[in-house]
Design an enzyme around this catalytic site. Structure first.
Site, PDB file in Angstrom:
ATOM      1  N   ASN A  17       0.844  -1.212   0.000  1.00 25.20           N
ATOM      2  CA  ASN A  17       0.000   0.000   0.000  1.00 25.20           C
ATOM      3  C   ASN A  17       0.875   1.257   0.000  1.00 25.20           C
ATOM      4  O   ASN A  17       0.536   2.248  -0.645  1.00 25.20           O
ATOM      5  CB  ASN A  17      -0.964  -0.005   1.182  1.00 25.20           C
ATOM      6  CG  ASN A  17      -2.190  -0.846   0.900  1.00 25.20           C
ATOM      7  OD1 ASN A  17      -3.049  -0.467   0.112  1.00 25.20           O
ATOM      8  ND2 ASN A  17      -2.256  -2.022   1.511  1.00 25.20           N
ATOM      9  N   LEU A  96      -3.601   1.723  18.322  1.00 29.14           N
ATOM     10  CA  LEU A  96      -3.158   3.063  18.708  1.00 29.14           C
ATOM     11  C   LEU A  96      -3.799   3.468  20.026  1.00 29.14           C
ATOM     12  O   LEU A  96      -4.964   3.184  20.274  1.00 29.14           O
ATOM     13  CB  LEU A  96      -3.539   4.088  17.637  1.00 29.14           C
ATOM     14  CG  LEU A  96      -3.122   3.799  16.192  1.00 29.14           C
ATOM     15  CD1 LEU A  96      -3.372   5.037  15.337  1.00 29.14           C
ATOM     16  CD2 LEU A  96      -1.682   3.352  16.095  1.00 29.14           C
ATOM     17  N   HIS A 112      -8.403  -1.432   5.695  1.00 28.24           N
ATOM     18  CA  HIS A 112      -8.762  -2.722   6.296  1.00 28.24           C
ATOM     19  C   HIS A 112      -9.292  -3.634   5.181  1.00 28.24           C
ATOM     20  O   HIS A 112     -10.114  -3.200   4.371  1.00 28.24           O
ATOM     21  CB  HIS A 112      -9.837  -2.496   7.364  1.00 28.24           C
ATOM     22  CG  HIS A 112     -10.252  -3.758   8.036  1.00 28.24           C
ATOM     23  ND1 HIS A 112      -9.473  -4.369   8.990  1.00 28.24           N
ATOM     24  CD2 HIS A 112     -11.348  -4.534   7.878  1.00 28.24           C
ATOM     25  CE1 HIS A 112     -10.082  -5.481   9.388  1.00 28.24           C
ATOM     26  NE2 HIS A 112     -11.224  -5.597   8.738  1.00 28.24           N
ATOM     27  N   GLU A 177      -7.250  -2.432  -2.769  1.00 27.29           N
ATOM     28  CA  GLU A 177      -6.659  -1.551  -1.743  1.00 27.29           C
ATOM     29  C   GLU A 177      -5.753  -0.525  -2.409  1.00 27.29           C
ATOM     30  O   GLU A 177      -5.750   0.653  -2.060  1.00 27.29           O
ATOM     31  CB  GLU A 177      -5.846  -2.373  -0.739  1.00 27.29           C
ATOM     32  CG  GLU A 177      -6.677  -3.301   0.122  1.00 27.29           C
ATOM     33  CD  GLU A 177      -5.839  -4.012   1.185  1.00 27.29           C
ATOM     34  OE1 GLU A 177      -4.854  -3.433   1.660  1.00 27.29           O
ATOM     35  OE2 GLU A 177      -6.191  -5.163   1.538  1.00 27.29           O
TER      36      GLU A 177
HETATM   37  C1  GRF Z   1      -3.311  -5.021   3.894  1.00 24.26           C
HETATM   38  O1  GRF Z   1      -4.103  -6.157   3.643  1.00 24.26           O
HETATM   39  C2  GRF Z   1      -4.097  -4.017   4.678  1.00 24.26           C
HETATM   40  O2  GRF Z   1      -5.456  -4.028   4.377  1.00 24.26           O
HETATM   41  C3  GRF Z   1      -3.881  -4.458   6.096  1.00 24.26           C
HETATM   42  O3  GRF Z   1      -2.551  -4.909   6.135  1.00 24.26           O
HETATM   43  C4  GRF Z   1      -2.141  -5.309   4.834  1.00 24.26           C
HETATM   44  C5  GRF Z   1      -0.923  -4.499   4.502  1.00 24.26           C
HETATM   45  O4  GRF Z   1      -0.324  -4.902   3.313  1.00 24.26           O
HETATM   46  N1  GRF Z   1      -4.175  -3.371   7.000  1.00 24.26           N
HETATM   47  P1  GRF Z   1       0.928  -4.070   2.767  1.00 24.26           P
HETATM   48  O5  GRF Z   1       1.996  -4.065   3.846  1.00 24.26           O
HETATM   49  O6  GRF Z   1       0.467  -2.705   2.397  1.00 24.26           O
HETATM   50  O7  GRF Z   1       1.381  -4.869   1.570  1.00 24.26           O
END
Ligand code: GRF
Length: 220
Positions: A17, A96, A112, A177
């Site tokens: 991400n 947090l 999420h 995402e």
């Molecule tokens: C993702 O599935 C996100 O939704 C969750 O943790 C994962 C993070 O993946 N909160 P990355 O580290 O961004 O590849």
């Protein structure tokens, strides 16, 4: 030129991400500047990604702090020193405390991998497959003191198929995402998000009510 929103990205792992946000900034789809990438784990691959793009990084190991509050205060100190306006949780595997949530009220986003408020918490792709839901997806929300509870900004929906595994569903969700997180940050950067109680109003949106999904489809 549009103002560049100063952001800080918090990670614990792979950082895909984070990568999607870096790519959106470089492609000029996102008017933001990453002031710092902070990881609570020194072996997080996301740190490698950040360094490759010459972004400032910090490792803040939670095990070296006496309490969650002390750790979060150290985070706040770094974020303030770097003049971060919006905090992006991108796979940051820590709850947090009010110390951080209060310092950045309605200025922390999380992603999420489920359609909240369904399936909060951990291992949610597995839970979705086991539950037999027909759709799942992902949610970007502001962070409040509850776990995966804050006001929802954007969601994307994906189908769940009978032969899905936790892994195949997680991969389908992760792709989305990477599309919605940069978009959520851009809406914030454009000043289009207003939080009213638990509802986020998005200014100037085109409404499209043609997007009804059924799974399995009505025909066939
Ligand atoms: C993702 O599935 C996100 O939704 C969750 O943790 C994962 C993070 O993946 N909160 P990355 O580290 O961004 O590849």
């Amino acid at each position: 030129m549009a103002r560049e929103l100063p952001i800080g990205v918090l990670i614990s792992g792979s950082g895909t991400n984070l990568q999607a946000i870096i790519d959106a900034i470089e492609a000029k789809r996102l008017d933001a500047v990453i002031r710092v990438v902070i990881s609570n784990r020194e072996d997080a691959f996301g740190l490698v990604r950040a360094k490759k793009h010459n972004l400032p990084t910090e490792v803040l190991d939670h095990k070296k702090f006496p309490s969650r509050e002390a750790y979060d205060q150290a985070l706040v100190d770094i974020l303030r020193r770097r003049q971060v306006e919006l905090v992006i949780l991108a796979g940051f595997m820590r709850l947090l405390s009010p110390v951080l949530v209060g310092a950045y009220s309605n200025r922390i986003m999380n992603i999420h991998p489920a359609l909240l408020p369904s399936f909060p918490g951990l291992h949610v792709q597995k839970k979705a497959v086991e539950h037999g839901v027909r759709f799942s997806g992902c949610t970007v929300h502001f962070v409040n003191e509850g776990c995966d509870e804050g006001p929802i900004i954007i969601q994307a929906v994906v189908p769940v198929f009978p032969d899905d595994t936790e892994e195949s569903l997680a991969a389908r969700i992760l792709q989305e995402e990477h599309r919605i997180y940069p978009r959520a940050v851009q809406l914030y950067s454009e000043g289009r998000l207003r939080v009213a109680g638990r509802v986020v109003q998005v200014e100037g949106l085109a409404k499209d009510d043609s997007q009804v999904l059924t799974n399995p489809p009505l025909k066939g």
